[in-house]
Design an enzyme around this catalytic site. Structure first.
Site, PDB file in Angstrom:
ATOM      1  N   ASP A  67       0.818  -1.219   0.000  1.00  0.00           N
ATOM      2  CA  ASP A  67       0.000   0.000   0.000  1.00  0.00           C
ATOM      3  C   ASP A  67       0.847   1.262   0.000  1.00  0.00           C
ATOM      4  OD1 ASP A  67      -1.922  -1.895   0.313  1.00  0.00           O
ATOM      5  OD2 ASP A  67      -2.734  -1.119   2.201  1.00  0.00           O
ATOM      6  N   ASP A 111      -2.543   5.540  -2.836  1.00  0.00           N
ATOM      7  CA  ASP A 111      -1.918   4.349  -2.259  1.00  0.00           C
ATOM      8  C   ASP A 111      -1.142   3.670  -3.383  1.00  0.00           C
ATOM      9  OD1 ASP A 111      -3.138   4.871   0.148  1.00  0.00           O
ATOM     10  OD2 ASP A 111      -4.199   2.960   0.294  1.00  0.00           O
ATOM     11  N   ARG A 141     -16.339  -6.273 -11.138  1.00  0.00           N
ATOM     12  CA  ARG A 141     -15.739  -4.934 -11.279  1.00  0.00           C
ATOM     13  C   ARG A 141     -15.078  -4.855 -12.644  1.00  0.00           C
ATOM     14  NH1 ARG A 141     -12.203  -5.385  -5.677  1.00  0.00           N
ATOM     15  NH2 ARG A 141     -13.946  -5.763  -4.265  1.00  0.00           N
ATOM     16  N   ASP A 190      -5.258  -4.371  -6.934  1.00  0.00           N
ATOM     17  CA  ASP A 190      -4.756  -5.742  -6.950  1.00  0.00           C
ATOM     18  C   ASP A 190      -5.746  -6.801  -6.468  1.00  0.00           C
ATOM     19  OD1 ASP A 190      -4.555  -4.850  -4.357  1.00  0.00           O
ATOM     20  OD2 ASP A 190      -2.442  -5.344  -4.093  1.00  0.00           O
ATOM     21  N   CYS A 245      -0.833  -7.864  -1.313  1.00  0.00           N
ATOM     22  CA  CYS A 245      -0.779  -6.717  -0.383  1.00  0.00           C
ATOM     23  C   CYS A 245       0.369  -6.843   0.620  1.00  0.00           C
ATOM     24  CB  CYS A 245      -2.065  -6.625   0.426  1.00  0.00           C
ATOM     25  SG  CYS A 245      -3.568  -6.595  -0.528  1.00  0.00           S
ATOM     26  N   HIS A 298      -7.420  -0.041  -4.251  1.00  0.00           N
ATOM     27  CA  HIS A 298      -6.342  -0.963  -4.622  1.00  0.00           C
ATOM     28  C   HIS A 298      -6.737  -1.840  -5.804  1.00  0.00           C
ATOM     29  CE1 HIS A 298      -5.016  -0.485  -0.181  1.00  0.00           C
ATOM     30  NE2 HIS A 298      -4.937   0.637  -0.879  1.00  0.00           N
ATOM     31  N   SER A 323     -11.040  -5.773   3.854  1.00  0.00           N
ATOM     32  CA  SER A 323     -11.023  -6.117   2.435  1.00  0.00           C
ATOM     33  C   SER A 323     -12.205  -7.006   2.082  1.00  0.00           C
ATOM     34  CB  SER A 323      -9.711  -6.834   2.087  1.00  0.00           C
ATOM     35  OG  SER A 323      -8.626  -6.052   2.513  1.00  0.00           O
ATOM     36  N   SER A 324     -12.422  -7.165   0.776  1.00  0.00           N
ATOM     37  CA  SER A 324     -13.537  -7.968   0.288  1.00  0.00           C
ATOM     38  C   SER A 324     -13.083  -9.419   0.094  1.00  0.00           C
ATOM     39  CB  SER A 324     -14.021  -7.396  -1.040  1.00  0.00           C
ATOM     40  OG  SER A 324     -13.062  -7.675  -2.041  1.00  0.00           O
TER      41      SER A 324
HETATM   42  N1  ABU Z   1      -6.086  -4.234  -0.611  1.00  0.00           N
HETATM   43  C1  ABU Z   1      -6.924  -4.839  -1.570  1.00  0.00           C
HETATM   44  C2  ABU Z   1      -8.367  -4.763  -1.111  1.00  0.00           C
HETATM   45  C3  ABU Z   1      -9.313  -4.789  -2.233  1.00  0.00           C
HETATM   46  C4  ABU Z   1     -10.685  -5.307  -1.884  1.00  0.00           C
HETATM   47  O1  ABU Z   1     -11.134  -5.156  -0.736  1.00  0.00           O
HETATM   48  O2  ABU Z   1     -11.339  -5.868  -2.755  1.00  0.00           O
END
Ligand code: ABU
Length: 382
Positions: A109, A199, A267, A250, A354, A248, A301-302
């Site tokens: 990050d 970030d 997405r 990634d 990450c 982010h 995070s997801s």
């Molecule tokens: N640091 C990546 C988090 C992305 C997400 O929550 O999908």
């Protein structure tokens, strides 16, 4: 000077030789502040909670991070670790005050490696203002050991109240997901444009081209700054309208090797922005679905950390060990898949990508997009 260290990395897929892996020590759930409030989902148990994370969760996360570091070493990758400071202390600058910091599990990050340069990013979370200190001993060492290493720092943001839209997402009622998605589609985020904020994990490095996600943690002014700073690169603005909490790139758009990316099917990159990939013969494949319905407890995070992988070279990738669908897809895409248990560390700031930051990958600055297409570039290059 001794040449023990080489700093150089131009992308996320050339052979990895040296990397930083984060640590979970002293990590805190940060207190309320404008940028954090907007990232924590409305129904999260973390709303209103702050302070040091439970010790047993820190220990479990560190065990997996240490295991990942050992695994990388067994594959011939040099691994360095940050020096955590006591994150549970208040921070004051002339412009703001906050009661605790965050942690140093996710070096990705804050540290942006572009070629011979490692840049500390000007992050929008006040609780992350001093996070670069955990990496200071390593930067100082690299500076001594690699005479061509460029140790850089983007302009320190002031993070006054002017850096944030007042009451974003907090009107008469907390914003619904539908309202949030409308704002994301309109590219209206909690941060304003008074100063560059980004970030490092919003920047996807592809040789001469840097694709930068416009979202909660990165504004347009940052992209302009990045273009002026990396003046030999082409900086592109991308966004992903299906993501209610876009931070982010990634866990959204991930390159696996030259010519191949996976894109989060919830997405999708807009058609206009995909053209540059199509014109240069890149294939964009929908990523596999996550294996889990929910993230672990106290996680920002997801579930899409499923696709947050670390590519070791054009044929080899580390994927979180419980992400069976993502591993199967990578296998079918012709990659050797290394399963890495890391889910206990997710709550501390993210997944496998990450928790790392590149120091050295073999290879050089290639032009993977010789055919440029209008629409994404911050400033068209003559
Ligand atoms: N640091 C990546 C988090 C992305 C997400 O929550 O999908």
């Amino acid at each position: 000077m001794t040449q023990d260290t080489i700093v150089s990395s131009w992308n996320d897929f050339d052979p990895l030789k040296h990397v930083i892996v984060g640590r979970a020590d002293h990590c805190c759930v940060p207190p309320s502040e404008p940028a954090v409030d907007d990232k924590v989902p409305v129904d999260s148990k973390m709303k209103g909670m702050w302070g040091p994370r439970p010790l047993e969760t820190v220990e479990a996360a560190n065990e997996q991070l240490d295991g990942f570091a050992k695994l990388l070493e067994s594959r011939g990758v040099r691994v360095d670790r940050p020096s955590p400071i006591q994150w549970n202390q208040s921070v004051q600058t002339p412009d703001f005050q906050t009661s605790s910091m965050f942690g140093c599990m996710p070096p990705r990050d804050v540290l942006l490696t572009v070629g011979k340069e490692i840049l500390s990013a000007p992050m929008s979370f006040r609780c992350r203002y001093f996070e670069y200190l955990a990496y200071w001993p390593l930067m100082e060492q690299y500076f001594r050991e690699d005479p061509t290493f460029r140790w850089e720092q983007a302009p320190r943001p002031r993070l006054t109240d002017e850096s944030y839209r007042p009451n974003y997402g907090m009107g008469k009622h907390a914003m619904t997901i539908e309202e949030r998605l409308e704002k994301v589609a309109a590219k209206e985020f909690v941060t304003t444009e008074v100063e560059p904020m980004f970030d490092a994990a919003d920047v996807m490095r592809m040789g001469k081209d840097l694709f930068v996600q416009h979202g909660l943690t990165t504004n347009r002014t940052a992209m302009e700054w990045l273009q002026r700073h990396f003046h030999d690169h082409r900086v592109h603005a991308v966004n992903f309208p299906g993501d209610p909490y876009p931070i982010h790139i990634d866990a959204t758009f991930v390159p696996l090797r030259p010519g191949l990316c996976i894109n989060n099917p919830h997405r999708k990159m807009p058609e206009e922005q995909r053209k540059i990939f199509a014109k240069n013969d890149w294939e964009i494949v929908d990523a596999a679905m996550p294996a889990h319905d929910n993230p672990p407890p106290l996680c920002y995070s997801s579930t899409w950390l499923s696709m947050n992988c670390l590519v070791l070279d054009h044929n080899t990738v580390c994927v979180e060990a419980s992400e069976v669908h993502q591993m199967e897809q990578m296998d079918k895409l012709g990659m050797e898949v290394i399963p890495v248990p890391l889910r206990d560390a997710y709550a501390f700031g993210g997944g496998i990508h990450c928790c790392t930051a590149d120091v050295y990958r073999e290879g050089s600055c290639e032009d993977y997009f010789p055919v440029q297409v209008p629409g994404t570039q911050i400033r068209p290059v003559e």
